[in-house]
Enzyme design. Structure first.
Site, PDB file in Angstrom:
ATOM      1  N   ASN A   7       0.687  -0.927  -0.009  1.00 19.01           N
ATOM      2  CA  ASN A   7       0.213   0.070   0.099  1.00 19.01           C
ATOM      3  C   ASN A   7       1.051   1.300   0.182  1.00 19.01           C
ATOM      4  OD1 ASN A   7      -1.858   2.002   0.431  1.00 19.01           O
ATOM      5  ND2 ASN A   7      -2.381   1.190   2.383  1.00 19.01           N
ATOM      6  N   ARG A  91      -2.549  -2.298  -3.314  1.00 16.77           N
ATOM      7  CA  ARG A  91      -4.080  -1.413  -3.042  1.00 16.77           C
ATOM      8  C   ARG A  91      -3.730  -0.024  -4.025  1.00 16.77           C
ATOM      9  NH1 ARG A  91      -5.031   3.327   1.158  1.00 16.77           N
ATOM     10  NH2 ARG A  91      -7.208   3.573   0.460  1.00 16.77           N
ATOM     11  N   HIS A 180     -12.740   3.591   0.264  1.00 18.59           N
ATOM     12  CA  HIS A 180     -12.985   2.666   1.694  1.00 18.59           C
ATOM     13  C   HIS A 180     -13.469   1.151   1.026  1.00 18.59           C
ATOM     14  CE1 HIS A 180     -12.781   6.097   4.498  1.00 18.59           C
ATOM     15  NE2 HIS A 180     -11.412   5.717   4.593  1.00 18.59           N
ATOM     16  N   LEU A 209     -15.031   4.148  10.400  1.00 16.07           N
ATOM     17  CA  LEU A 209     -15.064   5.451  10.984  1.00 16.07           C
ATOM     18  C   LEU A 209     -13.177   5.530  11.469  1.00 16.07           C
ATOM     19  CD1 LEU A 209     -18.205   5.596  13.419  1.00 16.07           C
ATOM     20  CD2 LEU A 209     -17.875   6.425  10.969  1.00 16.07           C
ATOM     21  N   GLY A 210     -12.799   6.120  10.812  1.00 12.51           N
ATOM     22  CA  GLY A 210     -11.173   6.479  10.930  1.00 12.51           C
ATOM     23  C   GLY A 210     -10.989   7.906  10.940  1.00 12.51           C
ATOM     24  N   ASN A 211      -9.690   8.273  10.369  1.00 12.57           N
ATOM     25  CA  ASN A 211      -9.449   9.656  10.126  1.00 12.57           C
ATOM     26  C   ASN A 211     -10.373  10.191   8.889  1.00 12.57           C
ATOM     27  OD1 ASN A 211      -7.584  11.291  11.810  1.00 12.57           O
ATOM     28  ND2 ASN A 211      -5.915   9.925  11.027  1.00 12.57           N
ATOM     29  N   ARG A 241     -11.413  16.548   7.107  1.00 13.18           N
ATOM     30  CA  ARG A 241     -12.157  16.875   5.980  1.00 13.18           C
ATOM     31  C   ARG A 241     -13.436  17.472   6.590  1.00 13.18           C
ATOM     32  NH1 ARG A 241     -10.941  11.379   3.334  1.00 13.18           N
ATOM     33  NH2 ARG A 241      -9.021  11.290   3.948  1.00 13.18           N
ATOM     34  N   LEU A 332     -11.517   4.741  14.973  1.00 13.55           N
ATOM     35  CA  LEU A 332     -12.609   5.111  15.931  1.00 13.55           C
ATOM     36  C   LEU A 332     -13.764   3.977  16.142  1.00 13.55           C
ATOM     37  CD1 LEU A 332     -13.764   7.837  17.148  1.00 13.55           C
ATOM     38  CD2 LEU A 332     -14.845   8.554  15.333  1.00 13.55           C
ATOM     39  N   GLU A 334     -13.643   1.158  15.808  1.00 14.00           N
ATOM     40  CA  GLU A 334     -13.366  -0.074  16.688  1.00 14.00           C
ATOM     41  C   GLU A 334     -12.961   0.219  18.221  1.00 14.00           C
ATOM     42  OE1 GLU A 334     -10.173  -1.829  14.479  1.00 14.00           O
ATOM     43  OE2 GLU A 334     -11.152  -1.609  12.536  1.00 14.00           O
ATOM     44  N   ASN A 335     -12.558   1.308  18.413  1.00 13.50           N
ATOM     45  CA  ASN A 335     -12.098   1.778  19.762  1.00 13.50           C
ATOM     46  C   ASN A 335     -12.851   2.783  20.612  1.00 13.50           C
ATOM     47  OD1 ASN A 335      -9.548   0.291  19.745  1.00 13.50           O
ATOM     48  ND2 ASN A 335      -9.112   1.690  17.841  1.00 13.50           N
ATOM     49  N   GLU A 384      -8.049  -4.834   5.566  1.00  8.80           N
ATOM     50  CA  GLU A 384      -7.988  -4.567   4.218  1.00  8.80           C
ATOM     51  C   GLU A 384      -6.853  -5.624   3.395  1.00  8.80           C
ATOM     52  OE1 GLU A 384      -8.770   0.052   3.571  1.00  8.80           O
ATOM     53  OE2 GLU A 384      -8.246  -0.482   5.632  1.00  8.80           O
TER      54      GLU A 384
HETATM   55  P1  ADP Z   1      -6.900   6.194   9.163  1.00  9.40           P
HETATM   56  O1  ADP Z   1      -6.562   4.727   8.452  1.00  9.40           O
HETATM   57  O2  ADP Z   1      -7.986   6.963   8.082  1.00  9.40           O
HETATM   58  O3  ADP Z   1      -5.627   7.136   9.104  1.00  9.40           O
HETATM   59  P2  ADP Z   1      -7.518   4.843  11.206  1.00  9.40           P
HETATM   60  O4  ADP Z   1      -8.741   3.970  10.907  1.00  9.40           O
HETATM   61  O5  ADP Z   1      -6.332   4.308  11.850  1.00  9.40           O
HETATM   62  O6  ADP Z   1      -7.259   6.078  10.564  1.00  9.40           O
HETATM   63  O7  ADP Z   1      -8.328   5.708  12.647  1.00  9.40           O
HETATM   64  C1  ADP Z   1      -7.497   6.588  13.423  1.00  9.40           C
HETATM   65  C2  ADP Z   1      -8.624   7.605  14.126  1.00  9.40           C
HETATM   66  O8  ADP Z   1      -8.979   6.384  15.065  1.00  9.40           O
HETATM   67  C3  ADP Z   1      -7.649   8.335  15.042  1.00  9.40           C
HETATM   68  O9  ADP Z   1      -7.477   9.656  14.479  1.00  9.40           O
HETATM   69  C4  ADP Z   1      -8.536   8.487  16.481  1.00  9.40           C
HETATM   70  O10 ADP Z   1      -9.137   9.651  16.237  1.00  9.40           O
HETATM   71  C5  ADP Z   1      -9.251   7.192  16.278  1.00  9.40           C
HETATM   72  N1  ADP Z   1      -8.979   6.294  17.440  1.00  9.40           N
HETATM   73  C6  ADP Z   1      -8.116   5.426  17.670  1.00  9.40           C
HETATM   74  N2  ADP Z   1      -8.112   4.826  18.809  1.00  9.40           N
HETATM   75  C7  ADP Z   1      -9.209   5.607  19.445  1.00  9.40           C
HETATM   76  C8  ADP Z   1      -9.575   5.419  20.981  1.00  9.40           C
HETATM   77  N3  ADP Z   1      -8.965   4.358  21.694  1.00  9.40           N
HETATM   78  N4  ADP Z   1     -10.717   6.084  21.345  1.00  9.40           N
HETATM   79  C9  ADP Z   1     -11.004   7.177  20.333  1.00  9.40           C
HETATM   80  N5  ADP Z   1     -10.558   7.402  19.185  1.00  9.40           N
HETATM   81  C10 ADP Z   1      -9.476   6.608  18.811  1.00  9.40           C
END
Ligand code: ADP
Length: 402
Positions: A7, A91, A180, A209-211, A241, A332, A334-335, A384
């Site tokens: 990737n 990818r 995605h 839900l990530g960045n 964004r 986000l 997942e966590n 992925e």
């Molecule tokens: P990307 O691949 O789009 O860069 P990720 O899927 O790795 O993003 O997600 C990153 C985001 O997940 C971080 O910016 C953070 O905001 C959120 N994140 C990770 N762990 C936690 C947590 N324990 N609690 C809240 N948000 C989290």
């Protein structure tokens, strides 16, 4: 078969080596600062400490050379020689309307992907550099392209056509594509396995839900709508964004702030989202901390974010005439126990009842809805790379057409 998954970003490269006979991850790593001072490879043989090597890498070819050296190294390597690699899965972000599934990379495919550079100017060029480097370094090893846009190609025209003059679609390919896709497809398949119900019998809303963040409506295994559009800027509020916006705002900001157009684009991509609203951070961990300490703009950013997610969930339930499962994935999703709780709060009339105790979990597959919830809410860590490796094996072994 051993598969190398690559990737490539503009100055970074992530990779994994998987033994697909048991879908076992053997090694993974990250190369950073390609073409910059301080290039570094961080390689990890599963179960061992990270091997870190700072060495100049002026381009992607040198980066991939370092990756191959690390993979076959006597100490921290996982293969005896490069010949053990059965195939490479790349990818690639944008395949336009050309590919609705993964394909074997040929010169014609490379040409088609080059034609998509205009549609993804930040992503496709480094993806193509990675492909070119592998072609040079491993000319006899088959390469497969797995596209972020492919899964969304099943969207019907009413989901992907913008209400602008139709000519812009035919002349410039301006339409909604979605991104995605590999993640949405993976978690939808896992949801069907976890629920033990055929994908053909399920309506699923997947929340990546990530960045970067996007939702997809998946009916009978096919994506019928997704929140990202022509670019990954549309849809949900994200880390930096803006997501959906009245398009009139673009020229208004430009005029008021006397900015060149490129600058407005940069603001909407890099200085907006929850960072723009809160002024605190694009990272949800920082935002949740600031909100807990009473920072009102951080609280507002989290509210705007969850409002938009709920808005799309409602829309997709209407589009599919119901939903059987809602899946949360990515950093986000997942966590963040708190964010899943806010998003699912008070949706009982739609059949969505989160179990607040089961929801107290991070990064592990679990059904987190109450037993009496008609809609299952499921946490599924995305993978992925595994999806890319699966498609790679299927194409190389002829299970999927080339
Ligand atoms: P990307 O691949 O789009 O860069 P990720 O899927 O790795 O993003 O997600 C990153 C985001 O997940 C971080 O910016 C953070 O905001 C959120 N994140 C990770 N762990 C936690 C947590 N324990 N609690 C809240 N948000 C989290």
């Amino acid at each position: 078969m051993k598969v190398l998954v690559i990737n490539c970003g503009s100055s970074s490269l992530k990779y994994q080596v998987l033994d697909m006979d048991g879908e076992i991850l053997m090694a993974k790593g990250l190369v950073e600062r390609i073409g910059l001072d301080g290039s570094v490879i961080k390689h990890e043989k599963v179960g061992r400490d990270k091997f870190v090597n700072e060495t100049p890498m002026k381009d992607h070819k040198e980066a991939i050379k370092q990756v191959l050296d690390a993979i076959v190294d006597q100490d921290h390597g996982v293969l005896k020689s490069m010949a053990e690699i059965g195939a490479v899965g790349h990818r690639v972000v944008h395949a336009g309307e050309k590919y609705a599934r993964s394909v074997m990379i040929t010169d014609d495919v490379i040409k088609a992907l080059e034609e998509c550079v205009e549609l993804a100017p930040l992503h496709n060029p480094p993806n193509l550099l990675g492909i070119a480097a592998c072609k040079e370094l491993m000319p006899d090893i088959p390469m497969i392209g797995v596209f972020d846009t492919a899964f969304h190609q099943t969207m019907p025209p009413e989901s992907y056509i913008y209400a602008i003059p139709y000519d812009y679609y035919t002349k410039y390919c301006i339409r909604r594509y979605g991104f995605h896709g590999t993640s949405h497809k993976y978690v939808a398949q896992r949801a069907s396995e976890i629920l033990n119900v055929n994908l053909d019998d399920l309506k699923i809303i997947t929340c990546h839900l990530g960045n970067g963040a996007s939702l997809s409506a998946i009916k009978r295994g096919k994506c019928i709508d997704t929140s990202m559009g022509f670019t990954p800027l549309e849809g949900l509020v994200m880390g930096t964004r803006c997501g959906d916006l009245d398009p009139a705002i673009v020229s208004y900001i430009r005029e008021k702030e006397n900015l060149p157009f490129g600058k407005v684009n940069e603001i909407l991509n890099k200085k907006s989202g929850v960072l723009g609203i809160s002024g605190v951070s694009s990272d949800f961990r920082d935002l949740e901390d600031a909100a807990a300490e009473g920072n009102e703009r951080a609280q507002l950013a989290l509210k705007v974010f969850s409002h938009r997610v709920r808005f799309y969930i409602g829309a997709y339930i209407a589009e599919m005439n119901g939903v059987d499962a809602i899946v949360f994935t990515a950093g986000l999703g997942e966590n963040s126990i708190n964010m899943r709780d806010i998003i699912c709060n008070d949706l009982g009339n739609l059949g969505i009842k989160l179990d607040l105790v089961k929801n107290r979990i991070r990064g592990k597959e679990a059904i987190i809805s109450r037993d009496d919830s008609p809609v299952k809410v499921i946490l599924i860590p995305t993978n992925e790379e595994l999806m890319i490796a699966r498609d790679t094996v299927d194409i190389v072994t002829g299970k999927m057409p080339k």
